[in-house]
Design an enzyme around this catalytic site. Structure first.
Site, mmCIF file in Angstrom:
data_model
loop_
_atom_site.group_PDB
_atom_site.id
_atom_site.type_symbol
_atom_site.label_atom_id
_atom_site.label_comp_id
_atom_site.label_asym_id
_atom_site.label_seq_id
_atom_site.Cartn_x
_atom_site.Cartn_y
_atom_site.Cartn_z
ATOM 1 N N GLU A 24 -2.300 -1.034 -15.753
ATOM 2 C CA GLU A 24 -2.891 -1.854 -14.469
ATOM 3 C C GLU A 24 -1.677 -2.686 -13.733
ATOM 4 O O GLU A 24 -2.130 -3.055 -12.630
ATOM 5 C CB GLU A 24 -3.897 -2.757 -14.254
ATOM 6 C CG GLU A 24 -5.279 -2.125 -14.796
ATOM 7 C CD GLU A 24 -6.453 -2.486 -15.070
ATOM 8 O OE1 GLU A 24 -7.310 -2.766 -14.698
ATOM 9 O OE2 GLU A 24 -6.072 -3.536 -16.499
ATOM 10 N N SER B 251 -10.314 -9.117 -23.879
ATOM 11 C CA SER B 251 -11.101 -10.143 -22.832
ATOM 12 C C SER B 251 -11.763 -10.580 -23.525
ATOM 13 O O SER B 251 -12.215 -11.242 -25.029
ATOM 14 C CB SER B 251 -12.673 -8.887 -22.317
ATOM 15 O OG SER B 251 -13.994 -10.085 -21.659
ATOM 16 N N LYS C 298 -14.559 -5.528 -25.268
ATOM 17 C CA LYS C 298 -13.258 -4.710 -24.618
ATOM 18 C C LYS C 298 -12.234 -4.265 -24.457
ATOM 19 O O LYS C 298 -11.739 -5.181 -25.778
ATOM 20 C CB LYS C 298 -13.410 -5.745 -22.934
ATOM 21 C CG LYS C 298 -14.850 -5.131 -22.320
ATOM 22 C CD LYS C 298 -14.682 -4.357 -20.971
ATOM 23 C CE LYS C 298 -13.864 -4.912 -19.829
ATOM 24 N NZ LYS C 298 -13.794 -4.312 -19.355
ATOM 25 N N HIS D 56 -7.966 16.227 -4.231
ATOM 26 C CA HIS D 56 -9.353 15.293 -3.236
ATOM 27 C C HIS D 56 -9.919 14.755 -4.117
ATOM 28 O O HIS D 56 -11.258 14.222 -4.363
ATOM 29 C CB HIS D 56 -9.846 16.043 -2.319
ATOM 30 C CG HIS D 56 -9.647 16.957 -1.756
ATOM 31 N ND1 HIS D 56 -8.850 16.542 -0.494
ATOM 32 C CD2 HIS D 56 -9.066 18.358 -1.634
ATOM 33 C CE1 HIS D 56 -8.327 17.790 0.513
ATOM 34 N NE2 HIS D 56 -8.519 18.482 -0.245
#
Ligand code: ARG
Length: 487
Positions: free
Chosen positions: A296, A283, A289, A162
């Site tokens: 992703e 970025s 970044k 969970h």
């Protein structure tokens, strides 16, 4: 007679007028199916060789056809095949080119054959290679997982259910769980291969043919296990396409799950891993970044994989037997799915092999969240307390700790005995999370002692996958080498 190149279709005889340009453009599959060119030529060589062997065409015509097809094959291989965009598909292109080269002999090639069996034979040949490529790409990632798991057989981390801290585990054990999923993906593809590797060639349009063809011979020439049993099914069946798309989707879902973890593990809140610069991006506005874009995008591309599966299932759903033009749409989804999945697998392997585990962070995290609570309950059970009671007692101890901002292993023996008189000094042998992990020696469990067996099974499966891929590759190579030689 010879097919005239300005007719531009294979079926002009019945028509008074030509089809509208828009109709030809609308119905064309050439953009997609050019990719099948070499398979189409191989299928045609096998068909021609069989026709000549059976005396359906003359030996001379058979030889001319083969010679012409081999020239075409050389053009396909060196990328100089002159594709005519006006011809509706790759099958028409090959046949027109051949007829241009060897005239009437070429015009005899389509005896006892239809594009309906031709196209599905080509797709099956394409997919054999695609399945083998996919299995090999899965193997690469499995190997990266197994190697990284072996290196981290003792690296502790919190295990989650969970998404809450559950019990301590090792990174190796966790990675082997991902390997187990991929192993099933590879095994599913291997299993599907026996249904894929049958030849529909000779089904003709749908009903078979009046010529005395030899379907077993063409199947053998093309390296298929056997001819399919029913000609109507032969031209209609796209189960093998749906099966690949499902197998690819499930594999993509597994990659997505892995990448989801890698993405949030690399967040500062988790800080469990650091991705190599080589597999990260930056970025355009925020100079600090470092983003896990490879993970992703792999996660994101599972969406399209599932879309391709749904696409083909819905296309097949309402179709009556046998061939319907809707089936032309199978190839776009199939090619896209394969083209997407294999790079995802390769990138995941590269990303995984180069990432760094921040063992200190993982260990810290594993000490939080009462991961040893089950172990304390098990300790009481061994001392004679029924498990349900022990669960209740330890729940009380956890609540006590939460109220005081403590961990179970911070409690003194005096504090611990207030929860149960069964607790003695030996409890401190049970509570450290290293011990919790080490003692989970059950089959398939997280203890470093239980890992070698898991690694052994995985490695054995990997070997079977390798043997399968090499054997089937060789089978195809031999068949095609024989076709490319002179008869
Ligand atoms: N381009 C077609 C396909 O991909 C080939 C078969 C066409 N057959 C036909 N009867 N129109 O399915």
């Amino acid at each position: 007679m010879s097919l005239s190149n300005d007719q531009k279709v294979l079926w002009s005889g019945r028509f008074k007028e030509g089809a509208a340009e828009s109709t030809l453009a609308f119905t064309s599959s050439l953009d997609v199916d050019q990719r099948l060119a070499s398979y189409d030529v191989m299928g045609s060589i096998a068909h021609a060789r069989m026709l000549a062997r059976q005396g359906i065409i003359s030996k001379e015509d058979g030889e001319k056809i083969e010679a012409g097809l081999k020239e075409i094959l050389a053009q396909v291989e060196d990328g100089t095949l002159p594709i005519d965009p006006k011809l509706e598909d790759i099958h028409s292109n090959v046949e027109f080119l051949l007829t241009d080269k060897v005239k009437d002999a070429g015009a005899r090639l389509h005896t006892a054959r239809s594009r309906n069996d031709q196209v599905v034979t080509d797709v099956r040949m394409f997919l054999r290679d695609a399945v083998l490529d996919t299995v090999i790409a899965i193997m690469g990632l499995e190997k990266a997982l197994i190697d990284t798991a072996k290196e981290n057989a003792e690296t502790l981390m919190p295990g989650f259910t969970h998404m809450q801290h559950a019990q301590p585990i090792t990174v190796g054990h966790h990675l082997m769980a991902h390997q187990a999923r991929l192993q099933r993906d590879a095994e599913r593809l291997m299993d599907s291969y026996q249904r894929l590797n049958v030849s529909p060639l000779g089904s003709a349009a749908l009903a078979g043919t009046t010529y005395s063809i030899d379907r077993r011979y063409t199947a053998k020439l093309l390296g298929f296990e056997a001819p399919c049993a029913n000609s109507i099914d032969g031209v209609s069946d796209r189960d093998f396409v749906a099966e690949y798309l499902f197998n690819a989707s499930l594999c993509a879902v597994h990659l997505s799950s892995l990448c989801e973890e890698l993405a949030y593990w690399s967040s500062p809140e988790f800080g469990f891993i650091e991705m190599a610069d080589a597999y990260s991006t930056g970025s355009s506005i925020m100079p600090q970044k470092k983003n896990p874009d490879v993970a992703e995008l792999t996660r994101g591309r599972a969406g399209a994989a599932i879309g391709d599966l749904v696409n083909i299932l819905v296309t097949m759903k309402g179709l009556p037997l046998s061939y319907n033009r809707d089936l032309q749409e199978d190839k776009g989804a199939l090619f896209a799915s394969y083209d997407r999945l294999v790079p995802c697998l390769r990138m995941c392997g590269a990303m995984l092999s180069t990432l760094k585990f921040r063992k200190d962070r993982m260990l810290e995290a594993a000490k939080e969240g009462f991961l040893n609570a089950t172990d304390l309950a098990d300790y009481l059970v061994v001392k004679g307390m029924p498990f349900r009671k022990a669960h209740e007692v330890v729940g009380g101890a956890v609540r006590y700790c939460i109220d005081r901002g403590k961990r179970l292993d911070d409690l003194s023996l005096d504090e611990l005995v207030t929860f149960s008189g069964l607790i003695g000094e030996d409890v401190f042998e049970v509570l450290p999370i290293e011990k919790c992990v080490r003692r989970r020696r059950s089959l398939g469990g997280t203890s470093p002692d239980a890992m070698p067996e898991q690694v052994h099974h995985a490695t054995e499966s990997l070997e079977r996958q390798g043997v399968f891929a090499a054997r089937e590759r060789e089978n195809i190579r031999k068949a095609f080498a024989n076709l490319a030689r002179s008869a």
